[in-house]
Design a protein around this motif. Structure first.
Motif, PDB file in Angstrom:
ATOM      1  N   TRP A 107      37.076  20.700 -13.596  1.00 20.24           N
ATOM      2  CA  TRP A 107      36.394  19.571 -14.228  1.00 20.24           C
ATOM      3  C   TRP A 107      36.590  18.293 -13.415  1.00 20.24           C
ATOM      4  N   HIS A 108      35.499  17.549 -13.245  1.00 20.86           N
ATOM      5  CA  HIS A 108      35.526  16.251 -12.578  1.00 20.86           C
ATOM      6  C   HIS A 108      34.828  15.209 -13.461  1.00 20.86           C
ATOM      7  N   LEU A 109      35.313  13.994 -13.383  1.00 24.43           N
ATOM      8  CA  LEU A 109      34.632  12.854 -14.001  1.00 24.43           C
ATOM      9  C   LEU A 109      33.939  12.089 -12.887  1.00 24.43           C
ATOM     10  N   SER A 110      32.616  11.936 -12.995  1.00 29.21           N
ATOM     11  CA  SER A 110      31.826  11.298 -11.934  1.00 29.21           C
ATOM     12  C   SER A 110      31.084  10.079 -12.463  1.00 29.21           C
ATOM     13  N   SER A 111      30.811   9.165 -11.566  1.00 30.51           N
ATOM     14  CA  SER A 111      30.045   7.964 -11.900  1.00 30.51           C
ATOM     15  C   SER A 111      29.105   7.640 -10.742  1.00 30.51           C
ATOM     16  N   SER A 112      27.840   7.346 -11.065  1.00 38.33           N
ATOM     17  CA  SER A 112      26.821   7.118 -10.032  1.00 38.33           C
ATOM     18  C   SER A 112      26.079   5.812 -10.262  1.00 38.33           C
ATOM     19  N   LYS A 113      25.607   5.227  -9.164  1.00 39.84           N
ATOM     20  CA  LYS A 113      24.753   4.040  -9.243  1.00 39.84           C
ATOM     21  C   LYS A 113      23.894   3.969  -7.987  1.00 39.84           C
ATOM     22  N   GLN A 129      31.001   8.548  -7.202  1.00 40.71           N
ATOM     23  CA  GLN A 129      32.433   8.718  -7.010  1.00 40.71           C
ATOM     24  C   GLN A 129      32.939   9.679  -8.081  1.00 40.71           C
ATOM     25  N   SER A 130      33.767  10.624  -7.654  1.00 43.57           N
ATOM     26  CA  SER A 130      34.184  11.700  -8.542  1.00 43.57           C
ATOM     27  C   SER A 130      35.675  11.966  -8.374  1.00 43.57           C
ATOM     28  N   ILE A 131      36.345  12.196  -9.507  1.00 42.98           N
ATOM     29  CA  ILE A 131      37.777  12.465  -9.456  1.00 42.98           C
ATOM     30  C   ILE A 131      38.095  13.675 -10.323  1.00 42.98           C
ATOM     31  N   SER A 132      38.951  14.540  -9.821  1.00 42.34           N
ATOM     32  CA  SER A 132      39.351  15.727 -10.558  1.00 42.34           C
ATOM     33  C   SER A 132      40.170  15.329 -11.776  1.00 42.34           C
ATOM     34  N   ILE A 133      39.818  15.882 -12.925  1.00 40.29           N
ATOM     35  CA  ILE A 133      40.564  15.582 -14.140  1.00 40.29           C
ATOM     36  C   ILE A 133      41.999  16.062 -14.021  1.00 40.29           C
ATOM     37  N   ASP A 134      42.214  17.123 -13.248  1.00 45.47           N
ATOM     38  CA  ASP A 134      43.566  17.635 -13.067  1.00 45.47           C
ATOM     39  C   ASP A 134      44.500  16.597 -12.457  1.00 45.47           C
ATOM     40  N   SER A 135      43.927  15.655 -11.722  1.00 43.39           N
ATOM     41  CA  SER A 135      44.766  14.639 -11.078  1.00 43.39           C
ATOM     42  C   SER A 135      44.920  13.387 -11.932  1.00 43.39           C
ATOM     43  N   MET A 136      44.266  13.368 -13.102  1.00 40.32           N
ATOM     44  CA  MET A 136      44.353  12.215 -13.998  1.00 40.32           C
ATOM     45  C   MET A 136      45.418  12.514 -15.048  1.00 40.32           C
ATOM     46  N   LYS A 137      46.629  12.049 -14.817  1.00 36.57           N
ATOM     47  CA  LYS A 137      47.755  12.402 -15.658  1.00 36.57           C
ATOM     48  C   LYS A 137      47.600  11.926 -17.095  1.00 36.57           C
ATOM     49  N   SER A 138      46.778  10.901 -17.324  1.00 39.86           N
ATOM     50  CA  SER A 138      46.632  10.359 -18.673  1.00 39.86           C
ATOM     51  C   SER A 138      45.788  11.246 -19.570  1.00 39.86           C
ATOM     52  N   LEU A 139      45.020  12.176 -18.949  1.00 36.95           N
ATOM     53  CA  LEU A 139      44.215  13.086 -19.760  1.00 36.95           C
ATOM     54  C   LEU A 139      45.081  14.257 -20.200  1.00 36.95           C
ATOM     55  N   THR A 140      45.160  14.479 -21.499  1.00 33.48           N
ATOM     56  CA  THR A 140      46.025  15.510 -22.045  1.00 33.48           C
ATOM     57  C   THR A 140      45.334  16.860 -22.063  1.00 33.48           C
ATOM     58  N   LEU A 141      46.125  17.887 -22.380  1.00 32.47           N
ATOM     59  CA  LEU A 141      45.566  19.226 -22.516  1.00 32.47           C
ATOM     60  C   LEU A 141      44.547  19.277 -23.642  1.00 32.47           C
ATOM     61  N   LYS A 142      44.733  18.436 -24.650  1.00 33.86           N
ATOM     62  CA  LYS A 142      43.778  18.400 -25.753  1.00 33.86           C
ATOM     63  C   LYS A 142      42.409  17.958 -25.266  1.00 33.86           C
ATOM     64  N   ALA A 143      42.374  16.992 -24.351  1.00 37.49           N
ATOM     65  CA  ALA A 143      41.106  16.534 -23.798  1.00 37.49           C
ATOM     66  C   ALA A 143      40.436  17.647 -23.001  1.00 37.49           C
ATOM     67  N   GLU A 144      41.233  18.416 -22.264  1.00 35.73           N
ATOM     68  CA  GLU A 144      40.688  19.527 -21.502  1.00 35.73           C
ATOM     69  C   GLU A 144      40.085  20.570 -22.430  1.00 35.73           C
ATOM     70  N   ARG A 145      40.769  20.845 -23.551  1.00 32.74           N
ATOM     71  CA  ARG A 145      40.235  21.801 -24.517  1.00 32.74           C
ATOM     72  C   ARG A 145      38.942  21.295 -25.130  1.00 32.74           C
ATOM     73  N   THR A 146      38.864  19.985 -25.343  1.00 30.05           N
ATOM     74  CA  THR A 146      37.644  19.405 -25.896  1.00 30.05           C
ATOM     75  C   THR A 146      36.472  19.595 -24.951  1.00 30.05           C
ATOM     76  N   LEU A 147      36.703  19.436 -23.666  1.00 31.07           N
ATOM     77  CA  LEU A 147      35.654  19.645 -22.679  1.00 31.07           C
ATOM     78  C   LEU A 147      35.194  21.092 -22.680  1.00 31.07           C
ATOM     79  N   GLN A 148      36.142  21.999 -22.784  1.00 37.47           N
ATOM     80  CA  GLN A 148      35.802  23.423 -22.798  1.00 37.47           C
ATOM     81  C   GLN A 148      35.007  23.785 -24.043  1.00 37.47           C
ATOM     82  N   GLU A 149      35.388  23.212 -25.193  1.00 32.81           N
ATOM     83  CA  GLU A 149      34.667  23.478 -26.430  1.00 32.81           C
ATOM     84  C   GLU A 149      33.255  22.899 -26.373  1.00 32.81           C
ATOM     85  N   ASN A 150      33.123  21.744 -25.725  1.00 26.35           N
ATOM     86  CA  ASN A 150      31.801  21.145 -25.589  1.00 26.35           C
ATOM     87  C   ASN A 150      30.888  22.024 -24.742  1.00 26.35           C
ATOM     88  N   ASN A 151      31.451  22.608 -23.701  1.00 29.05           N
ATOM     89  CA  ASN A 151      30.683  23.510 -22.863  1.00 29.05           C
ATOM     90  C   ASN A 151      30.298  24.774 -23.638  1.00 29.05           C
TER      91      ASN A 151
END
Length: 223
Positions: A107-113, A129-151
């Motif tokens: 998973w990556h969080l991206s922003s474009s303009k 610009q895109s950053i791997s969520i795995d490298s964003m320490k502030s994002l918890t495992l719960k947030a990762e599960r939310t992304l998976q459920e959304n998919n």
């Protein structure tokens, strides 16, 4: 200064500073729908040389590295951004990217303009610009599960829409751990009717286990 010279100057500036930041930077050529430039961090993630990357058209690039299910959500956002042609506006979105030749998605969080326009004010370059969520320490495992459920929700929305209102109520009860008897009392129906609805739910959703049933219930906010 010609447009080509302006583009070259812009890329030279990015090339000088992009690797100072903890994100991948990509510049898209909107005229021929190709990647014009990518920072070294991105090239390393994709395990590709810039000379090979720029040969890929947009369809080839996205098919090789990105999950098409995500594109259904963020591509309309990008088209809207280009149509509005607002110099200050950017759009942000989540993407699943296949990096380093791995089979699984990251998973990556991206922003474009819009980065540059021609003399007629038409968008020429877009920067992302895109950053791997795995490298964003502030994002918890719960947030990762939310992304998976959304998919999961996006992938199974059609199947879920086939359920009747009563079947959804039974799904919610059972996924909450209630027995057929308790569920029947709550919905004012017999346990036998609950079992009939349970069978219909499993058939329509193509599931066979309680775990699968619970997964649907969580994704569609039933529990």
């Amino acid at each position: 200064m010609t447009l080509e010279a302006k583009i070259a100057l812009q890329i030279a500036t990015l090339d000088r500073f992009a690797n100072l930041f903890p994100c991948v930077t990509i510049v898209h050529n909107l005229k021929n729908k190709t990647i014009l430039w990518m920072s070294d961090r991105g090239l390393n993630e994709l395990n590709i040389d810039i000379s090979d990357l720029v040969k890929l058209n947009s369809a080839e690039y996205h098919a090789k590295y990105f999950n098409p299910e995500d594109a259904k959500e963020y591509v309309p956002k990008l088209f809207g951004l280009l149509q509005r042609n607002n110099n200050e506006e950017c759009v942000s979105y989540f993407q699943q990217v296949r990096i380093n030749g791995q089979k699984h998605w990251t998973w990556h969080l991206s922003s474009s303009k819009v980065l540059m326009r021609d003399d007629e004010n038409n968008p020429v370059l877009m920067i992302t610009q895109s950053i791997s969520i795995d490298s964003m320490k502030s994002l918890t495992l719960k947030a990762e599960r939310t992304l998976q459920e959304n998919n999961f929700l996006k992938q199974n929305a059609i199947a879920f829409s086939k359920l009747s209102k009563r079947e959804i109520e039974v799904l919610s009860c059972l996924a909450s751990g209630e027995s057929a008897v308790t569920c029947g009392e709550k919905l004012f129906i017999s346990p036998k009717t609950v079992e009939t609805h349970r069978k219909n739910v499993r058939k329509k959703l193509g599931i066979n286990s309680f775990a699968e049933l619970s997964k649907y219930a969580r994704a569609f906010d039933l529990i």
